[in-house]
Design an enzyme around this catalytic site. Structure first.
Site, PDB file in Angstrom:
ATOM      1  N   TYR A  56       0.837  -1.197   0.000  1.00  0.00           N
ATOM      2  CA  TYR A  56       0.000   0.000   0.000  1.00  0.00           C
ATOM      3  C   TYR A  56       0.876   1.253   0.000  1.00  0.00           C
ATOM      4  O   TYR A  56       0.593   2.229  -0.712  1.00  0.00           O
ATOM      5  CB  TYR A  56      -0.924  -0.024   1.223  1.00  0.00           C
ATOM      6  CG  TYR A  56      -1.663   1.275   1.461  1.00  0.00           C
ATOM      7  CD1 TYR A  56      -2.613   1.741   0.546  1.00  0.00           C
ATOM      8  CD2 TYR A  56      -1.431   2.036   2.603  1.00  0.00           C
ATOM      9  CE1 TYR A  56      -3.293   2.927   0.765  1.00  0.00           C
ATOM     10  CE2 TYR A  56      -2.105   3.218   2.830  1.00  0.00           C
ATOM     11  CZ  TYR A  56      -3.036   3.666   1.907  1.00  0.00           C
ATOM     12  OH  TYR A  56      -3.702   4.840   2.129  1.00  0.00           O
ATOM     13  N   GLN A 162     -17.008   6.158   2.259  1.00  0.00           N
ATOM     14  CA  GLN A 162     -15.923   6.048   1.287  1.00  0.00           C
ATOM     15  C   GLN A 162     -16.119   4.749   0.516  1.00  0.00           C
ATOM     16  O   GLN A 162     -16.345   3.699   1.121  1.00  0.00           O
ATOM     17  CB  GLN A 162     -14.570   6.040   1.996  1.00  0.00           C
ATOM     18  CG  GLN A 162     -13.376   5.946   1.046  1.00  0.00           C
ATOM     19  CD  GLN A 162     -12.095   5.600   1.785  1.00  0.00           C
ATOM     20  OE1 GLN A 162     -11.918   4.479   2.232  1.00  0.00           O
ATOM     21  NE2 GLN A 162     -11.210   6.575   1.922  1.00  0.00           N
ATOM     22  N   LYS A 164     -14.356   2.207  -2.237  1.00  0.00           N
ATOM     23  CA  LYS A 164     -13.135   1.829  -2.946  1.00  0.00           C
ATOM     24  C   LYS A 164     -13.476   1.416  -4.376  1.00  0.00           C
ATOM     25  O   LYS A 164     -14.437   0.662  -4.612  1.00  0.00           O
ATOM     26  CB  LYS A 164     -12.443   0.660  -2.233  1.00  0.00           C
ATOM     27  CG  LYS A 164     -12.063   0.924  -0.791  1.00  0.00           C
ATOM     28  CD  LYS A 164     -10.898   1.878  -0.673  1.00  0.00           C
ATOM     29  CE  LYS A 164     -10.393   1.961   0.756  1.00  0.00           C
ATOM     30  NZ  LYS A 164      -9.305   2.948   0.900  1.00  0.00           N
ATOM     31  N   ASP A 193     -12.631   6.405  -3.650  1.00  0.00           N
ATOM     32  CA  ASP A 193     -11.194   6.255  -3.408  1.00  0.00           C
ATOM     33  C   ASP A 193     -10.593   5.221  -4.356  1.00  0.00           C
ATOM     34  O   ASP A 193     -10.883   4.022  -4.259  1.00  0.00           O
ATOM     35  CB  ASP A 193     -10.968   5.821  -1.954  1.00  0.00           C
ATOM     36  CG  ASP A 193      -9.500   5.803  -1.582  1.00  0.00           C
ATOM     37  OD1 ASP A 193      -8.662   6.254  -2.389  1.00  0.00           O
ATOM     38  OD2 ASP A 193      -9.181   5.335  -0.466  1.00  0.00           O
ATOM     39  N   GLU A 218     -10.863  10.630  -4.415  1.00  0.00           N
ATOM     40  CA  GLU A 218      -9.685  10.514  -3.559  1.00  0.00           C
ATOM     41  C   GLU A 218      -8.547   9.784  -4.260  1.00  0.00           C
ATOM     42  O   GLU A 218      -8.712   8.644  -4.703  1.00  0.00           O
ATOM     43  CB  GLU A 218     -10.078   9.778  -2.270  1.00  0.00           C
ATOM     44  CG  GLU A 218      -8.997   9.737  -1.222  1.00  0.00           C
ATOM     45  CD  GLU A 218      -9.505   9.162   0.093  1.00  0.00           C
ATOM     46  OE1 GLU A 218      -8.653   8.687   0.875  1.00  0.00           O
ATOM     47  OE2 GLU A 218     -10.725   9.174   0.347  1.00  0.00           O
ATOM     48  N   ASP A 241      -4.189  11.508  -0.791  1.00  0.00           N
ATOM     49  CA  ASP A 241      -4.004  10.565   0.312  1.00  0.00           C
ATOM     50  C   ASP A 241      -2.571  10.049   0.295  1.00  0.00           C
ATOM     51  O   ASP A 241      -1.678  10.574   0.951  1.00  0.00           O
ATOM     52  CB  ASP A 241      -5.021   9.429   0.190  1.00  0.00           C
ATOM     53  CG  ASP A 241      -4.958   8.430   1.336  1.00  0.00           C
ATOM     54  OD1 ASP A 241      -4.060   8.531   2.190  1.00  0.00           O
ATOM     55  OD2 ASP A 241      -5.803   7.527   1.385  1.00  0.00           O
ATOM     56  N   LYS A 265      -2.866  10.296   7.041  1.00  0.00           N
ATOM     57  CA  LYS A 265      -2.549   9.146   7.888  1.00  0.00           C
ATOM     58  C   LYS A 265      -1.494   9.602   8.896  1.00  0.00           C
ATOM     59  O   LYS A 265      -0.421  10.081   8.520  1.00  0.00           O
ATOM     60  CB  LYS A 265      -2.013   7.982   7.043  1.00  0.00           C
ATOM     61  CG  LYS A 265      -2.974   7.507   5.940  1.00  0.00           C
ATOM     62  CD  LYS A 265      -4.240   6.919   6.531  1.00  0.00           C
ATOM     63  CE  LYS A 265      -5.141   6.302   5.450  1.00  0.00           C
ATOM     64  NZ  LYS A 265      -5.765   7.316   4.570  1.00  0.00           N
ATOM     65  N   ALA A 294      -3.670   3.854   8.516  1.00  0.00           N
ATOM     66  CA  ALA A 294      -3.867   2.715   7.625  1.00  0.00           C
ATOM     67  C   ALA A 294      -4.651   1.607   8.305  1.00  0.00           C
ATOM     68  O   ALA A 294      -5.611   1.063   7.760  1.00  0.00           O
ATOM     69  CB  ALA A 294      -2.514   2.191   7.139  1.00  0.00           C
ATOM     70  N   TRP A 320     -11.330   7.691  10.527  1.00  0.00           N
ATOM     71  CA  TRP A 320     -11.538   6.272  10.260  1.00  0.00           C
ATOM     72  C   TRP A 320     -10.692   5.444  11.213  1.00  0.00           C
ATOM     73  O   TRP A 320      -9.502   5.715  11.403  1.00  0.00           O
ATOM     74  CB  TRP A 320     -11.158   5.922   8.820  1.00  0.00           C
ATOM     75  CG  TRP A 320     -11.450   4.494   8.456  1.00  0.00           C
ATOM     76  CD1 TRP A 320     -12.625   3.991   7.972  1.00  0.00           C
ATOM     77  CD2 TRP A 320     -10.544   3.379   8.555  1.00  0.00           C
ATOM     78  NE1 TRP A 320     -12.513   2.637   7.766  1.00  0.00           N
ATOM     79  CE2 TRP A 320     -11.246   2.229   8.118  1.00  0.00           C
ATOM     80  CE3 TRP A 320      -9.226   3.232   8.970  1.00  0.00           C
ATOM     81  CZ2 TRP A 320     -10.675   0.962   8.073  1.00  0.00           C
ATOM     82  CZ3 TRP A 320      -8.649   1.972   8.947  1.00  0.00           C
ATOM     83  CH2 TRP A 320      -9.362   0.856   8.497  1.00  0.00           C
TER      84      TRP A 320
END
Length: 368
Positions: A56, A162, A164, A193, A218, A241, A265, A294, A320
């Site tokens: 990631y 959100q 994905k 995202d 995003e 992000d 993050k 994360a 989150w």
């Protein structure tokens, strides 16, 4: 007030609802690293860093432990009265690796808060709310299932969803967006995202095909240079992000106008001290942002909530935490949980959570 010992722990965090799917990767279990910093006056503070797998970002669990092994012995004896002094010491022991240093920064703030008898949010400028809004992340899935989950979470109290996308056929992503919008409408804000998986051409096409649906897009593309090519060409606002690798990059993005907001993050930025700088830069330009991480358990969750509580509510896009995907807590007495789409700011001095070390696996000790 000086560091006497540093304990490093491991926590294994299986994803209880199966698989967490993103454009680039899918994870079934996470490997979290926790740090306990104990000072010579008998206080101890906790920090945590939990990369969501090794692809990631350029972060991984073994790297976190190796970084702590590199720094740990040299941090013994460091004065904990200033997080900036601790940061300078860490930089003198190891260049980069901000996600490793973040765990120590959080632990030191926990210690300072306990010493002064105040919550970490006070050290970061002061909480302006008693609870923060959370948001729910719908993983990459079938369009109908994504819409069902989104509607269910809105009914449970979430006001930001959100979704994905990417890593699959464009038509399926477009269908997913439209069905989620049909399912929740204006009852919640929508963030789409892509986790940097789109090309510039792909992002432009996706944006136009979904022009009638209100959402923020995003991190569609991988690099800052690609994101710059999108400036002024999209219908939808754009959040950065993964590109926000440090505070300097945040400053660059704000100055160049390539972002309408951010998904921050805490560990990527280097901890709460540096994340608070990013928060203040956003406040200068009225840019919305999230305060999250994360993955991880109660320690990093508490850190994110304390930071989020200091943000102007009109600019906070949400906090989150991974709690809904996990089973159990490091601190069963004072767990950090989402209730009705919100997270209460932990009470008590420091982070307000005290992990039960018996629930963790101790890997290393430095000093003592």
């Amino acid at each position: 007030m000086r560091i006497d010992r540093i304990h490093v722990y491991q926590a294994r965090l299986p994803v209880v609802d199966g698989v967490y799917r993103m454009s680039h990767t899918s994870v079934e279990a996470l490997d979290s690293t926790l740090v306990e910093v104990t000072t010579d006056d008998g206080l101890s503070g906790w920090g945590e860093t939990c990369p969501i797998g090794p692809v990631y970002q350029p972060h991984h669990a073994l790297g976190a432990r190796a970084g702590l092994e590199e720094m740990g012995p040299g941090l013994i004896g460091t004065d904990t009265s200033s997080t900036r002094a601790v940061a300078r010491r860490m930089d003198g022991l190891l260049t980069g690796h901000e996600y490793v240093k973040a765990a120590v920064d959080i632990a030191v703030l926990d210690v300072i808060g306990q010493r002064l008898g105040v919550p970490v949010s006070t050290l970061l400028g002061g909480a302006v709310v008693d609870s923060v809004p959370s948001y729910y992340s719908v993983t990459v899935g079938e369009p109908d299932e994504s819409a069902r989950v989104a509607a269910e979470k809105v009914r449970s109290g979430y006001r930001r969803i959100q979704v994905k996308v990417a890593g699959r056929d464009l038509a399926e992503d477009v269908e997913t967006v439209r069905k989620v919008w049909e399912a929740i409408g204006h009852r919640a804000r929508i963030s789409i995202d892509a986790n940097r998986a789109m090309t510039v051409a792909h992002a432009l096409q996706f944006d136009r095909l979904c022009a009638e649906v209100p959402f923020v897009l995003e991190q569609p593309c991988n690099t800052i240079e690609e994101m710059e090519l999108l400036r002024g060409r999209l219908h939808h606002p754009v959040l950065l992000d993964e590109n926000t690798v440090d505070v300097n990059t945040v400053l660059r993005a704000i100055g160049s106008g390539i972002a309408d907001g951010f998904s921050f993050k805490v560990t990527r930025l280097g901890g709460l001290t540096k994340a608070a700088l990013a928060r203040d830069l956003c406040a200068l330009r009225s840019l919305p942002h999230t305060c999250d991480d994360a993955w991880g358990g109660d320690v990093i969750a508490a850190a994110c909530v304390h930071l989020g509580a200091t943000v102007d509510p009109r600019l906070l896009e949400g906090v989150w935490i991974a709690q809904e995907h996990l089973e159990g807590h490091y601190d069963p007495v004072n767990p950090v949980v989402v209730k009705d789409g919100h997270i209460a700011v932990p009470q008590g001095p420091g982070l307000g959570v005290r992990p039960d070390a018996d629930l963790l696996e101790r890997l290393a000790t430095y000093g003592g």
